[in-house]
Write a protein that holds these residues in place. Structure first.
Motif, PDB file in Angstrom:
ATOM      1  N   PHE A   1      -2.211   1.783  -4.940  1.00  0.00           N
ATOM      2  CA  PHE A   1      -1.974   3.208  -4.740  1.00  0.00           C
ATOM      3  C   PHE A   1      -3.146   3.802  -3.969  1.00  0.00           C
TER       4      PHE A   1
ATOM      5  N   TYR B   1       0.874  -1.173   0.000  1.00  0.00           N
ATOM      6  CA  TYR B   1       0.000   0.000   0.000  1.00  0.00           C
ATOM      7  C   TYR B   1       0.909   1.221   0.000  1.00  0.00           C
ATOM      8  N   THR B   2       0.744   2.115  -0.973  1.00  0.00           N
ATOM      9  CA  THR B   2       1.641   3.258  -1.061  1.00  0.00           C
ATOM     10  C   THR B   2       0.888   4.537  -1.375  1.00  0.00           C
ATOM     11  N   THR B   3       1.319   5.622  -0.749  1.00  0.00           N
ATOM     12  CA  THR B   3       0.779   6.933  -1.071  1.00  0.00           C
ATOM     13  C   THR B   3       1.660   7.637  -2.097  1.00  0.00           C
ATOM     14  N   ARG B   4       2.759   6.991  -2.487  1.00  0.00           N
ATOM     15  CA  ARG B   4       3.615   7.527  -3.540  1.00  0.00           C
ATOM     16  C   ARG B   4       3.055   7.120  -4.889  1.00  0.00           C
ATOM     17  N   GLU B   5       3.231   7.975  -5.902  1.00  0.00           N
ATOM     18  CA  GLU B   5       2.831   7.620  -7.254  1.00  0.00           C
ATOM     19  C   GLU B   5       3.567   6.346  -7.649  1.00  0.00           C
TER      20      GLU B   5
ATOM     21  N   ARG C   1      -4.160   7.264  -2.670  1.00  0.00           N
ATOM     22  CA  ARG C   1      -3.809   8.687  -2.712  1.00  0.00           C
ATOM     23  C   ARG C   1      -4.115   9.373  -1.379  1.00  0.00           C
ATOM     24  N   ASP C   2      -5.298   9.104  -0.833  1.00  0.00           N
ATOM     25  CA  ASP C   2      -5.722   9.727   0.423  1.00  0.00           C
ATOM     26  C   ASP C   2      -6.396   8.674   1.308  1.00  0.00           C
TER      27      ASP C   2
ATOM     28  N   THR D   1       4.922   5.621   2.603  1.00  0.00           N
ATOM     29  CA  THR D   1       4.404   6.988   2.542  1.00  0.00           C
ATOM     30  C   THR D   1       5.531   7.971   2.260  1.00  0.00           C
TER      31      THR D   1
END
Length: 366
Positions: free
Chosen positions: A81, A54-58, A83-84, A104
């Motif tokens: 991904f 799980y990543t908040t990075r592009e 985003r929020d 993150t």
């Protein structure tokens, strides 16, 4: 007693039947004695379980590293991904969450996951050896993977070689400063570090001075600081260094290449700190609390601090490697030595809320 004699035809039939019986039950014919070998079926080799990230990075920014990890280990990475709302998603999924690794940007976002119970502690000699103590959790809940230094963009023709963050509030820079919104995590982190070093009252005064020096409203992104320096709107501004790598590596003749070529980078320090250094934020990761593939998760984190992966961070994303001694991208290397502010990131995060309140108190973004 009269015993009947079998006829010749009957005796022939009986003999033939006996021969057939012997052929079926007795020794095989000579040409059949070397029986065809039975092919041995090898048991299937179990495929390594995939790691769910799980990543908040592009995803595009980290995909080269994940691809390299999979090529080297044979372990696939399933990327999600988010985003929020990552904490909210993890809370809703609970024990059913498929997440193995949580990634993150911004120290505060990462520590929020820890404080809300979404991570688990791990032990790894490889991670501890690669990452300086101030850039990882002492209890093994989170680890920095790359650094994002908050630097000064300056007009390339400006006679300026050094700078302190405190200088942004000096009257000589009135109407000459550009910066993105104060409530953006990149700036909130910087302001929190100022609170930690100089105290709340001094930071409030400093923020008022910076606001008074703005050439335009605090808005836009970091690259827009370079754009507006090229456009003559401002002379200096605060932004992340890795954007300069992206701009200067853009296609010749493009807008972003022109923005990058219009500026030079100076790494400021905190003058209020005895051993002042440049403020850094991070991209980082942790093993998810309910990781189904804990071993694979640790293996991925260890790969991401290997020399090969850290070099990819430097060359693909223009970020500063967290592991000392890794070769830098030439553009990043041209900025000179990075002396990191020694204040532990966990200490900076403690003041993030106060920094955010100060931004609103002085009307920084208005």
């Amino acid at each position: 007693m009269h015993i009947p004699v079998l006829s010749h035809r009957l005796r022939l039939a009986a003999g033939a039947a006996a021969a057939l019986l012997l052929a079926a039950c007795g020794s095989p014919a000579p040409e059949q004695q070397a029986a065809a070998p039975v092919s041995k079926v090898e048991p299937a080799v179990p495929k390594a379980a995939a790691v769910t990230l799980y990543t908040t990075r592009e995803p595009g920014l980290i995909q080269p590293l994940l691809d390299a990890f999979s090529r080297e280990t044979g372990v696939a990475v399933d990327t999600v991904f988010v985003r929020d709302g990552l904490p909210e998603r993890l809370r809703a999924e609970g024990e059913r969450s498929p997440a193995d690794v949580l990634m993150t940007v911004d120290t505060g976002n990462l520590l929020d996951l820890v404080e809300n119970g979404h991570t688990q502690a791990i032990e790894s000699a490889a991670l501890d050896a690669a990452i300086p103590a101030g850039l990882r959790d002492a209890n093994g809940h989170w680890y920095a993977l790359s650094l994002r230094d908050r630097v000064l963009y300056a007009d390339k023709d400006l006679a300026l070689e050094s700078f302190a963050y405190e200088d942004l509030a000096k009257p000589e820079w009135k109407g000459r400063v550009c910066i993105r919104a104060g409530q953006h995590p990149y700036n909130t982190s910087l302001f929190a570090a100022m609170v930690a070093h100089a105290g709340e009252a001094a930071t409030e005064e400093w923020l008022r001075g910076v606001k008074a020096n703005l050439a335009r409203a605090a808005a836009g992104g970091d690259r827009e600081v370079a754009r507006d320096i090229l456009g003559g709107i401002c002379d200096i501004g605060i932004a992340n260094a890795y954007y300069v790598g992206r701009m200067k590596h853009s296609e010749e003749g493009s807008e972003q290449r022109a923005w990058g070529d219009a500026i030079k980078v100076i790494r400021p320090v905190f003058a209020s700190a005895a051993d002042g250094g440049t403020h850094v934020n991070i991209s980082g990761a942790a093993v998810a609390r309910h990781a189904k593939n804990r071993a694979g998760a640790v293996r991925l984190l260890e790969y991401l601090v290997s020399d090969a992966a850290q070099s990819l961070y430097a060359r693909a994303n223009y970020e500063y490697p967290v592991k000392p001694g890794v070769a830098l991208d030439p553009v990043v290397a041209s900025f000179g030595e990075l002396k990191i502010d020694p204040l532990p990131l966990a200490e900076v995060v403690r003041y993030r809320k106060r920094a955010s309140e100060l931004v609103d108190r002085v009307g920084f973004d208005q």
